[in-house]
Enzyme design. Structure first.
Site, PDB file in Angstrom:
ATOM      1  N   SER A   1       0.987  -1.139  -0.036  1.00  0.00           N
ATOM      2  CA  SER A   1      -0.115  -0.056  -0.054  1.00  0.00           C
ATOM      3  C   SER A   1       0.867   1.203  -0.081  1.00  0.00           C
ATOM      4  O   SER A   1       1.965   1.319   0.354  1.00  0.00           O
ATOM      5  CB  SER A   1      -0.835  -0.099   1.153  1.00  0.00           C
ATOM      6  OG  SER A   1      -1.504   1.265   1.453  1.00  0.00           O
TER       7      SER A   1
ATOM      8  N   TYR B   1      -1.104  -1.062  10.649  1.00  0.00           N
ATOM      9  CA  TYR B   1      -1.116  -1.269   9.093  1.00  0.00           C
ATOM     10  C   TYR B   1      -0.049  -0.714   8.402  1.00  0.00           C
ATOM     11  O   TYR B   1       0.730  -1.378   7.465  1.00  0.00           O
ATOM     12  CB  TYR B   1      -2.435  -0.242   8.565  1.00  0.00           C
ATOM     13  CG  TYR B   1      -2.938  -0.652   7.085  1.00  0.00           C
ATOM     14  CD1 TYR B   1      -3.216  -2.104   6.728  1.00  0.00           C
ATOM     15  CD2 TYR B   1      -2.534   0.147   6.074  1.00  0.00           C
ATOM     16  CE1 TYR B   1      -3.614  -2.057   5.504  1.00  0.00           C
ATOM     17  CE2 TYR B   1      -3.175   0.082   4.821  1.00  0.00           C
ATOM     18  CZ  TYR B   1      -3.666  -1.095   4.476  1.00  0.00           C
ATOM     19  OH  TYR B   1      -3.930  -1.454   3.207  1.00  0.00           O
TER      20      TYR B   1
HETATM   21  P1  NAD Z   1     -11.144  -6.261   0.411  1.00  0.00           P
HETATM   22  O1  NAD Z   1     -11.462  -6.049   1.650  1.00  0.00           O
HETATM   23  O2  NAD Z   1     -12.172  -6.266  -0.745  1.00  0.00           O
HETATM   24  O3  NAD Z   1     -10.135  -7.424   0.045  1.00  0.00           O
HETATM   25  C1  NAD Z   1      -9.269  -8.062   0.879  1.00  0.00           C
HETATM   26  C2  NAD Z   1      -9.711  -9.536   0.938  1.00  0.00           C
HETATM   27  O4  NAD Z   1      -8.934 -10.356   1.939  1.00  0.00           O
HETATM   28  C3  NAD Z   1     -11.043  -9.923   1.361  1.00  0.00           C
HETATM   29  O5  NAD Z   1     -11.622 -10.790   0.271  1.00  0.00           O
HETATM   30  C4  NAD Z   1     -10.990 -10.815   2.678  1.00  0.00           C
HETATM   31  O6  NAD Z   1     -11.963 -11.721   2.766  1.00  0.00           O
HETATM   32  C5  NAD Z   1      -9.764 -11.391   2.575  1.00  0.00           C
HETATM   33  N1  NAD Z   1      -8.976 -11.727   3.589  1.00  0.00           N
HETATM   34  C6  NAD Z   1      -9.041 -11.162   4.922  1.00  0.00           C
HETATM   35  N2  NAD Z   1      -8.374 -11.861   5.850  1.00  0.00           N
HETATM   36  C7  NAD Z   1      -8.037 -12.963   5.126  1.00  0.00           C
HETATM   37  C8  NAD Z   1      -7.318 -14.381   5.551  1.00  0.00           C
HETATM   38  N3  NAD Z   1      -7.081 -14.280   6.762  1.00  0.00           N
HETATM   39  N4  NAD Z   1      -7.439 -15.317   4.656  1.00  0.00           N
HETATM   40  C9  NAD Z   1      -7.952 -15.018   3.602  1.00  0.00           C
HETATM   41  N5  NAD Z   1      -8.333 -14.047   2.949  1.00  0.00           N
HETATM   42  C10 NAD Z   1      -8.657 -12.969   3.812  1.00  0.00           C
HETATM   43  O7  NAD Z   1     -10.304  -4.958   0.111  1.00  0.00           O
HETATM   44  P2  NAD Z   1      -9.184  -4.430  -0.932  1.00  0.00           P
HETATM   45  O8  NAD Z   1      -9.064  -3.115  -0.997  1.00  0.00           O
HETATM   46  O9  NAD Z   1      -9.480  -5.267  -2.283  1.00  0.00           O
HETATM   47  O10 NAD Z   1      -7.813  -5.271  -0.249  1.00  0.00           O
HETATM   48  C11 NAD Z   1      -7.088  -5.973  -1.134  1.00  0.00           C
HETATM   49  C12 NAD Z   1      -5.589  -5.540  -0.671  1.00  0.00           C
HETATM   50  O11 NAD Z   1      -5.332  -4.405  -1.238  1.00  0.00           O
HETATM   51  C13 NAD Z   1      -5.055  -5.663   0.787  1.00  0.00           C
HETATM   52  O12 NAD Z   1      -3.909  -6.026   1.190  1.00  0.00           O
HETATM   53  C14 NAD Z   1      -5.217  -4.202   1.248  1.00  0.00           C
HETATM   54  O13 NAD Z   1      -4.417  -3.815   2.240  1.00  0.00           O
HETATM   55  C15 NAD Z   1      -4.675  -3.584   0.114  1.00  0.00           C
HETATM   56  N6  NAD Z   1      -4.852  -2.374  -0.188  1.00  0.00           N
HETATM   57  C16 NAD Z   1      -6.095  -1.647  -0.388  1.00  0.00           C
HETATM   58  C17 NAD Z   1      -6.303  -0.374  -0.535  1.00  0.00           C
HETATM   59  C18 NAD Z   1      -7.675   0.134  -0.381  1.00  0.00           C
HETATM   60  O14 NAD Z   1      -7.845   1.489  -0.384  1.00  0.00           O
HETATM   61  N7  NAD Z   1      -8.715  -0.488  -0.765  1.00  0.00           N
HETATM   62  C19 NAD Z   1      -5.299   0.385  -0.221  1.00  0.00           C
HETATM   63  C20 NAD Z   1      -3.957  -0.005  -0.460  1.00  0.00           C
HETATM   64  C21 NAD Z   1      -3.718  -1.342  -0.094  1.00  0.00           C
END
Ligand code: NAD
Length: 246
Positions: A139, A152
């Site tokens: 991120s 985080y």
């Molecule tokens: P999201 O919540 O849609 O996706 C995260 C997924 O991880 C979910 O499907 C959740 O069920 C799964 N998950 C959580 N814990 C888990 C576990 N223990 N085992 C298996 N699966 C698990 O959100 P997203 O935004 O698509 O996030 C995806 C990645 O992108 C994450 O690593 C997040 O930190 C990163 N990210 C997101 C953003 C944002 O603004 N959305 C920004 C920077 C980084």
């Protein structure tokens, strides 16, 4: 046909990446926590593409036994794995003194240990075939600090340096390891005020999950064949400013 494993692939960025790999004729194994949601995604993507190309595996990435069971199911269906996207992640808000030990341990268990366990499961196969590509999702919060997001920031920062170390160790096996670092992205995980965040971006908007998926696919596939150990920001320019007040 090549196969990619995408953790956290039932929603947000992971789901957008699953669709893009399918469009490029890859097999896709989607790993997630929730069986119902996973079955739904498997059915939907299977209908849209081919059921032979899609597999859902229920696994908590922080648990070694579940990861191993998932690995066996993926290999049983697809035989080999050419790419892995460690996307599963959670977010914890709060300053350090407000962050519980339980929350601290949980975010490190999912975001950091999960990346370690799932990579560890698939690396021996990649070493054997002398080919592989791993994309770890960090991120902008791994590249700089935020207000009241210390756990985080620490977990996502760990992923950056872990990726460099992995790239150094596995380059000799023709395995590339990179980070994609999204900025604020329009997914279920992002609960903050989108309009406020948009104001900090030169493009005046946050990022769409499909835009992060495009970078993931690029760097995972042979298009990124000379890229390893790098961090690729997909942020709508969110992180480039010095923070000069408007
Ligand atoms: P999201 O919540 O849609 O996706 C995260 C997924 O991880 C979910 O499907 C959740 O069920 C799964 N998950 C959580 N814990 C888990 C576990 N223990 N085992 C298996 N699966 C698990 O959100 P997203 O935004 O698509 O996030 C995806 C990645 O992108 C994450 O690593 C997040 O930190 C990163 N990210 C997101 C953003 C944002 O603004 N959305 C920004 C920077 C980084």
């Amino acid at each position: 046909m090549q196969t990619v494993v995408i953790t956290g692939g039932t929603s947000g960025i992971g789901l957008a990446a699953a669709e893009l790999f399918l469009k490029h004729q890859w097999n896709v194994a989607v790993v997630g926590l929730e069986a119902d949601k996973g079955a739904q995604v498997e059915q939907q993507l299977g209908q849209q593409y081919s059921p032979d190309q899609v597999l859902f595996c229920q696994a908590d990435v922080s648990k070694a036994a579940e990861v191993e069971k998932m690995r066996q199911a993926v290999i049983a269906k697809f035989g080999t794995v050419e790419a892995l996207v460690n996307d599963a992640g959670i977010v914890i808000h709060g300053e350090l003194h407000e962050t519980s030990e339980e929350d601290w341990d949980r975010i490190f268990a999912v975001d950091v240990k999960g990346t370690y366990l799932v990579s560890k499961a698939f690396l021996p196969g990649m070493i054997k075939q002398n080919r592989g590509s791993i994309v770890n999702i960090s991120s902008v919060s791994g590249m700089a600090g935020d207000r009241a997001m210390v756990a985080y920031n620490a977990a996502k920062g760990a992923i950056l340096n872990m990726t460099r170390a992995m790239a150094i160790d596995y380059g000799k096996h023709n395995i590339r390891v990179n980070v994609v670092a999204p900025g604020p992205t329009n997914t279920p995980l992002f609960h903050q005020d989108k309009a406020k965040f948009a104001k900090n971006s030169p493009l005046n908007r946050i990022v769409e999950p499909e835009e992060v998926a495009a970078a993931i696919y690029f760097v995972a596939s042979d298009a990124g064949s000379a890229i390893t150990g790098e961090t690729i920001p997909v942020t709508a320019g969110f992180e480039i400013s010095t923070g000069q007040p408007m």
